[in-house]
Structure formats: C-alpha cells, structure tokens
Scaffold this active site. Structure first.
Site, PDB file in Angstrom:
ATOM      1  N   TYR A 144       0.843  -1.205   0.000  1.00 15.82           N
ATOM      2  CA  TYR A 144       0.000   0.000   0.000  1.00 15.82           C
ATOM      3  C   TYR A 144       0.881   1.260   0.000  1.00 15.82           C
ATOM      4  O   TYR A 144       0.734   2.124  -0.862  1.00 15.82           O
ATOM      5  CB  TYR A 144      -0.895  -0.047   1.230  1.00 15.82           C
ATOM      6  N   GLU A 146       4.137   1.787  -0.624  1.00 18.16           N
ATOM      7  CA  GLU A 146       4.984   1.993  -1.813  1.00 18.16           C
ATOM      8  C   GLU A 146       4.125   2.123  -3.071  1.00 18.16           C
ATOM      9  O   GLU A 146       4.481   2.847  -3.993  1.00 18.16           O
ATOM     10  CB  GLU A 146       5.998   0.857  -1.983  1.00 18.16           C
ATOM     11  N   VAL A 186      -9.333   1.157  13.507  1.00 19.45           N
ATOM     12  CA  VAL A 186      -9.461   1.329  14.942  1.00 19.45           C
ATOM     13  C   VAL A 186     -10.811   1.933  15.348  1.00 19.45           C
ATOM     14  O   VAL A 186     -11.413   1.488  16.332  1.00 19.45           O
ATOM     15  CB  VAL A 186      -8.256   2.133  15.491  1.00 19.45           C
ATOM     16  N   VAL A 187     -11.313   2.912  14.599  1.00 18.60           N
ATOM     17  CA  VAL A 187     -12.560   3.568  15.025  1.00 18.60           C
ATOM     18  C   VAL A 187     -13.733   2.589  14.939  1.00 18.60           C
ATOM     19  O   VAL A 187     -14.500   2.429  15.899  1.00 18.60           O
ATOM     20  CB  VAL A 187     -12.824   4.848  14.190  1.00 18.60           C
ATOM     21  N   ASP A 272       3.843  -0.662  12.575  1.00 16.25           N
ATOM     22  CA  ASP A 272       2.743   0.232  12.950  1.00 16.25           C
ATOM     23  C   ASP A 272       3.341   1.612  13.304  1.00 16.25           C
ATOM     24  O   ASP A 272       4.148   1.714  14.223  1.00 16.25           O
ATOM     25  CB  ASP A 272       2.022  -0.355  14.169  1.00 16.25           C
ATOM     26  N   PRO A 273       2.963   2.690  12.581  1.00 16.50           N
ATOM     27  CA  PRO A 273       3.549   3.998  12.889  1.00 16.50           C
ATOM     28  C   PRO A 273       3.263   4.434  14.330  1.00 16.50           C
ATOM     29  O   PRO A 273       2.155   4.274  14.827  1.00 16.50           O
ATOM     30  CB  PRO A 273       2.873   4.936  11.874  1.00 16.50           C
ATOM     31  N   GLN A 275       3.523   7.609  15.620  1.00 18.23           N
ATOM     32  CA  GLN A 275       2.935   8.943  15.769  1.00 18.23           C
ATOM     33  C   GLN A 275       2.468   9.418  14.421  1.00 18.23           C
ATOM     34  O   GLN A 275       3.174   9.230  13.425  1.00 18.23           O
ATOM     35  CB  GLN A 275       4.040   9.912  16.199  1.00 18.23           C
TER      36      GLN A 275
HETATM   37  P1  NAD Z   1     -12.764   1.704   0.822  1.00 17.06           P
HETATM   38  O1  NAD Z   1     -12.060   0.396   0.853  1.00 17.06           O
HETATM   39  O2  NAD Z   1     -14.052   1.834   1.538  1.00 17.06           O
HETATM   40  O3  NAD Z   1     -12.995   2.169  -0.665  1.00 17.06           O
HETATM   41  C1  NAD Z   1     -12.151   1.831  -1.731  1.00 17.06           C
HETATM   42  C2  NAD Z   1     -13.030   1.413  -2.910  1.00 17.06           C
HETATM   43  O4  NAD Z   1     -12.192   1.079  -4.036  1.00 17.06           O
HETATM   44  C3  NAD Z   1     -13.858   0.164  -2.600  1.00 17.06           C
HETATM   45  O5  NAD Z   1     -15.206   0.392  -2.955  1.00 17.06           O
HETATM   46  C4  NAD Z   1     -13.230  -0.928  -3.475  1.00 17.06           C
HETATM   47  O6  NAD Z   1     -14.133  -1.936  -3.848  1.00 17.06           O
HETATM   48  C5  NAD Z   1     -12.694  -0.110  -4.635  1.00 17.06           C
HETATM   49  N1  NAD Z   1     -11.576  -0.760  -5.356  1.00 17.06           N
HETATM   50  C6  NAD Z   1     -10.480  -1.345  -4.816  1.00 17.06           C
HETATM   51  N2  NAD Z   1      -9.681  -1.787  -5.796  1.00 17.06           N
HETATM   52  C7  NAD Z   1     -10.290  -1.471  -6.989  1.00 17.06           C
HETATM   53  C8  NAD Z   1      -9.960  -1.663  -8.350  1.00 17.06           C
HETATM   54  N3  NAD Z   1      -8.839  -2.285  -8.717  1.00 17.06           N
HETATM   55  N4  NAD Z   1     -10.833  -1.214  -9.295  1.00 17.06           N
HETATM   56  C9  NAD Z   1     -11.987  -0.598  -8.959  1.00 17.06           C
HETATM   57  N5  NAD Z   1     -12.351  -0.394  -7.663  1.00 17.06           N
HETATM   58  C10 NAD Z   1     -11.505  -0.817  -6.692  1.00 17.06           C
HETATM   59  O7  NAD Z   1     -11.713   2.796   1.346  1.00 17.06           O
HETATM   60  P2  NAD Z   1     -11.903   4.334   1.677  1.00 17.06           P
HETATM   61  O8  NAD Z   1     -11.595   4.524   3.093  1.00 17.06           O
HETATM   62  O9  NAD Z   1     -13.179   4.843   1.133  1.00 17.06           O
HETATM   63  O10 NAD Z   1     -10.674   4.949   0.852  1.00 17.06           O
HETATM   64  C11 NAD Z   1     -10.845   5.580  -0.406  1.00 17.06           C
HETATM   65  C12 NAD Z   1      -9.494   6.092  -0.895  1.00 17.06           C
HETATM   66  O11 NAD Z   1      -8.958   7.030   0.047  1.00 17.06           O
HETATM   67  C13 NAD Z   1      -8.448   4.993  -1.065  1.00 17.06           C
HETATM   68  O12 NAD Z   1      -7.699   5.263  -2.242  1.00 17.06           O
HETATM   69  C14 NAD Z   1      -7.575   5.139   0.156  1.00 17.06           C
HETATM   70  O13 NAD Z   1      -6.261   4.724  -0.103  1.00 17.06           O
HETATM   71  C15 NAD Z   1      -7.653   6.636   0.430  1.00 17.06           C
HETATM   72  N6  NAD Z   1      -7.410   6.916   1.853  1.00 17.06           N
HETATM   73  C16 NAD Z   1      -8.369   6.661   2.794  1.00 17.06           C
HETATM   74  C17 NAD Z   1      -8.091   6.907   4.135  1.00 17.06           C
HETATM   75  C18 NAD Z   1      -9.099   6.675   5.219  1.00 17.06           C
HETATM   76  O14 NAD Z   1      -8.784   6.885   6.392  1.00 17.06           O
HETATM   77  N7  NAD Z   1     -10.317   6.275   4.928  1.00 17.06           N
HETATM   78  C19 NAD Z   1      -6.827   7.407   4.518  1.00 17.06           C
HETATM   79  C20 NAD Z   1      -5.882   7.607   3.520  1.00 17.06           C
HETATM   80  C21 NAD Z   1      -6.190   7.376   2.196  1.00 17.06           C
HETATM   81  N1  UDP Z   2      -5.513  -0.361  16.482  1.00 15.05           N
HETATM   82  C1  UDP Z   2      -5.866  -0.758  17.759  1.00 15.05           C
HETATM   83  N2  UDP Z   2      -6.889  -1.652  17.904  1.00 15.05           N
HETATM   84  C2  UDP Z   2      -7.597  -2.133  16.838  1.00 15.05           C
HETATM   85  C3  UDP Z   2      -7.247  -1.714  15.533  1.00 15.05           C
HETATM   86  C4  UDP Z   2      -6.191  -0.823  15.399  1.00 15.05           C
HETATM   87  O1  UDP Z   2      -5.272  -0.321  18.749  1.00 15.05           O
HETATM   88  O2  UDP Z   2      -8.527  -2.938  17.059  1.00 15.05           O
HETATM   89  C5  UDP Z   2      -4.400   0.593  16.343  1.00 15.05           C
HETATM   90  C6  UDP Z   2      -3.392   0.232  15.251  1.00 15.05           C
HETATM   91  O3  UDP Z   2      -2.391  -0.611  15.764  1.00 15.05           O
HETATM   92  C7  UDP Z   2      -2.852   1.609  14.885  1.00 15.05           C
HETATM   93  C8  UDP Z   2      -4.051   2.540  15.088  1.00 15.05           C
HETATM   94  O4  UDP Z   2      -4.961   1.822  15.924  1.00 15.05           O
HETATM   95  O5  UDP Z   2      -1.831   1.975  15.786  1.00 15.05           O
HETATM   96  C9  UDP Z   2      -4.755   2.909  13.797  1.00 15.05           C
HETATM   97  O6  UDP Z   2      -5.031   1.717  13.072  1.00 15.05           O
HETATM   98  P1  UDP Z   2      -5.871   1.711  11.737  1.00 15.05           P
HETATM   99  O7  UDP Z   2      -5.767   0.347  11.149  1.00 15.05           O
HETATM  100  O8  UDP Z   2      -7.220   2.268  11.972  1.00 15.05           O
HETATM  101  O9  UDP Z   2      -5.137   2.780  10.787  1.00 15.05           O
HETATM  102  P2  UDP Z   2      -3.592   2.963  10.342  1.00 15.05           P
HETATM  103  O10 UDP Z   2      -2.712   2.083  11.155  1.00 15.05           O
HETATM  104  O11 UDP Z   2      -3.591   2.599   8.900  1.00 15.05           O
HETATM  105  O12 UDP Z   2      -3.344   4.405  10.608  1.00 15.05           O
END
Ligand code: NAD
Ligand code: UDP
Length: 318
Positions: A144, A146, A186-187, A272-273, A275
């Site tokens: 993811y 990279e 996590v949420v 796992d980051p 901060q």
């Molecule tokens: P999500 O998984 O709910 O939505 C992603 C959607 O993309 C899904 O509907 C999935 O079916 C579709 N998808 C996956 N691979 C596909 C492909 N090859 N062709 C067509 N559709 C495909 O995730 P989200 O939280 O809604 O995230 C949306 C975008 O925002 C993503 O690109 C994600 O990397 C980016 N993003 C989200 C967060 C977050 O916290 N939600 C944070 C950082 C980046």
């Molecule tokens: N995390 C946690 N309990 C859970 C799921 C996630 O404590 O049940 C922690 C996880 O290790 C990370 C943070 O919550 O430190 C955010 O995780 P998430 O997967 O939501 O997002 P990301 O790590 O991609 O920022």
C-alpha cells in the site's frame, strides 16, 4: 453541470463523494469492482437519473467521456490491502496509469487520493508535505505505502511530461458512518466492540497516536482541491491535526457509548507507525480549509450509525 468519474465510488469515502457531487448538481459515474466496497453504500443513489454505476477494475484500461476524475479506488485498511498485496500494488500503479491515460486523452483534471502512509513511520512530527517519509519497502504495509508512493510519482511524471492538471491529496485517518464493519480499522473496531459489550482491543501499549478527520470535512476538502486552478498540484495533506493516543480513543468510545467493555492490550502489528499528525498549513493556504468536526461530535454520529446497523443487520456486523 459536469460529468464526474469517481473510482472507488462504492467505498466508504467514494460513496459519500458521489452523494455530495450529486447534491451539488453534477452527473456522477461511480466505478467500482467491489473488492472492499459495498452496494449498500450506493443503493439509495441508483434511482437518481444523474447517477450511473459501472462495475469495472481500474487495472484494466477504459474509455469514457467525463469532465473530471477522482481516483479513490484502492483498498484502504491494513487487513484489506494485505489480503492480496500484489493486487493492491496493481491497483495503485496500473490503476493510476490507466486513469492518467484516460485524463490525458480527455484533457481533464484528475485527483489522486494518496495517503499519510507515504510518510511511513515518520521521524518528523507533525508531517509536512516536504517530508519524504520513512517507509519499509519490504514490510507488510509496503504494498500500500509503496504503491501509493509510486502513484504519486506517476501523477507528478504525467504532469511534468504532458503538463497535465493533476492533483494529489494525502489523506490522514478518516472515519464516519459507512465505514466497513469488518475493515479492522481502529474507530470501527472500538465502536463495534463497545456496542456489543466485547473487550476493546488496544494494540501495543496504546500510546501510539493518530489524528482523526470526520468524513464530511474530508469530502469538502477533496472538492475544494479539485476546484483549484491547474497550477495547484499538491501534494496537500488533508486531515485533522488534533492528535489522540489509541488509549484515549478507547476511553472516549467507552464514555460516549456508555459501554461496560474493558480495555485489553494485544500485539502491535509490524511497522505500525508510532505517531501521526498532519501539518495542514498548505490546505489552509491553498484551499481555505480546515476540519470543523471535533472527534467527540464525529464519534457520536458514527456510533449512532453502527448502533442502527447492529439493530437492523446484526449478521453483517459479526
Ligand atoms: P474503501 O475500501 O471503503 O474504498 C475503496 C473502494 O475502491 C472500494 O469500494 C473498493 O471496492 C474499490 N476498489 C479497490 N480496488 C479497486 C480496483 N482495482 N478497481 C476498482 N475499484 C476498486 O476505502 P476508503 O476509506 O473509502 O478509501 C478511499 C481512498 O482514500 C483509497 O484510495 C484510500 O487509499 C484513500 N485513503 C483513505 C483513508 C481513510 O482513512 N479512509 C486514509 C488515507 C487514504
Ligand atoms: N488499532 C488498535 N486496535 C484495533 C485496531 C487498530 O489499537 O482494534 C491501532 C493500530 O495498531 C494503529 C491505530 O490503531 O496503531 C490505527 O489503526 P488503523 O488500522 O485504523 O489505521 P492505520 O494504522 O492505517 O493508521
């Protein structure tokens, strides 16, 4: 009225973006292969004449007539993007090339949903866009992290080579109604555990931090970014700069749900980051944007959503 393509439109953020664009009066083509998306997210839009659903995988080229492209297609939660890491890289890289080629042919703006994961486990805090990141290229999160970094390279290369109006936003942890109940984030995990009276699983010692942005604030920022002039390329950080430890988040969820759940500590996932907090100076300057929803308010709405989902479809939340 514009015709707008939203890839990943069946997902958590994409479905709400489709809805917001329709509410503004645009025509929307929602493209998704439903790898992590859910048709329930868009059922309510299917009768809208300005909405069209296209089942398609962005790793396969496509031709369409549209005025703007938001590229959100990609699994976003660690358990989902690690399920088929090669497909995750393909979606990030081949998918970006296919969508950029489409934008190049049509001569239209294209926005890439990048991520705070490009900073990896950051050694600079808070993270400004100028920080190059600290990513393990062979770790479990690399497909993811990279992949998204390479997509940013592709977007900026298309810009340099063909002077295309590309836009990159780096999204930090975003939450809200319509998060997938099984995405392990996590949420959603903490809220469902609290509502079911199960133990709340905090990873590691719970002192790692994240900054949580409410969905509506984030979608507003995406639309503002798309509306900027072609000189604004980004990357621009989008997120809420208020930082919480995972232990604080667990305690807040217990308080807001009134749950009797207990906090338990489980193994911290690899890489796992520790901060994470965005520097949103660029978003303030270029978009006139900053989040307005405090975590407490956004959590209340998200808790109400999952509470309703549990009552109406408990099986889906198992
Ligand atoms: P999500 O998984 O709910 O939505 C992603 C959607 O993309 C899904 O509907 C999935 O079916 C579709 N998808 C996956 N691979 C596909 C492909 N090859 N062709 C067509 N559709 C495909 O995730 P989200 O939280 O809604 O995230 C949306 C975008 O925002 C993503 O690109 C994600 O990397 C980016 N993003 C989200 C967060 C977050 O916290 N939600 C944070 C950082 C980046
Ligand atoms: N995390 C946690 N309990 C859970 C799921 C996630 O404590 O049940 C922690 C996880 O290790 C990370 C943070 O919550 O430190 C955010 O995780 P998430 O997967 O939501 O997002 P990301 O790590 O991609 O920022």
């Amino acid at each position: 009225m514009k015709r707008i393509l939203v890839t990943g439109g069946g997902g958590f953020l994409g479905s709400f973006l489709c809805e917001s664009l329709l509410n503004r009066g645009d025509e929307v083509i929602c493209l998704d292969n439903f790898f992590t998306g859910d048709k329930r997210n868009i059922y309510h839009l299917l009768d809208e004449p300005r909405f069209e659903l296209l089942r398609h995988d962005i790793t396969v080229p496509l031709r369409l007539e549209v005025d703007e492209i938001y590229n959100l297609a990609c699994p976003a939660s660690p358990i989902h993007y690690q399920r088929d890491p090669v497909q995750t890289v393909r979606t990030c890289v081949h998918g970006a090339i296919n969508m950029l080629e489409l934008a190049k042919t049509l001569g239209v703006k294209i926005l890439q949903a990048s991520t705070s994961e490009v900073y990896g486990d950051p050694s600079v805090h808070p993270q400004p866009e100028s920080y190059w990141g600290n990513v393990n290229p062979i770790g479990e999160r690399a497909c993811y992290d990279e992949g998204k970094r390479c997509a940013e390279t592709l977007f900026t290369s298309y810009r340099r080579q063909w002077d295309m109006p590309v836009k990159i936003v780096r999204i930090f942890n975003t939450y809200g109604p319509r998060m997938h109940p099984h995405d392990g984030r996590v949420v959603s995990n903490f809220i469902l555990q609290a509502l079911k009276g199960e133990n709340i699983t905090v990873c590691g010692d719970g002192n790692q931090t994240r900054s949580f942005c409410y969905r509506d604030d984030l979608i507003d920022a995406l639309m503002r970014m798309m509306a900027t002039s072609s000189e604004v390329t980004g990357p621009v950080n989008l997120g809420n700069p208020v930082e919480f430890t995972m232990r604080e988040l667990a305690e807040l969820v217990i308080e807001l749900t009134g749950s009797k759940s207990k906090i338990v500590y489980i193994k911290l996932p690899d890489d796992d980051p520790r901060q994470r907090k965005p520097d949103i100076g660029e978003a303030r300057r270029l978009l006139g944007w900053e989040p307005t929803t405090p975590l407490r308010d956004g959590l209340k709405k998200t808790i109400a959503y999952f509470d309703e989902l549990l009552k109406s479809n408990a099986e889906y939340c198992q």
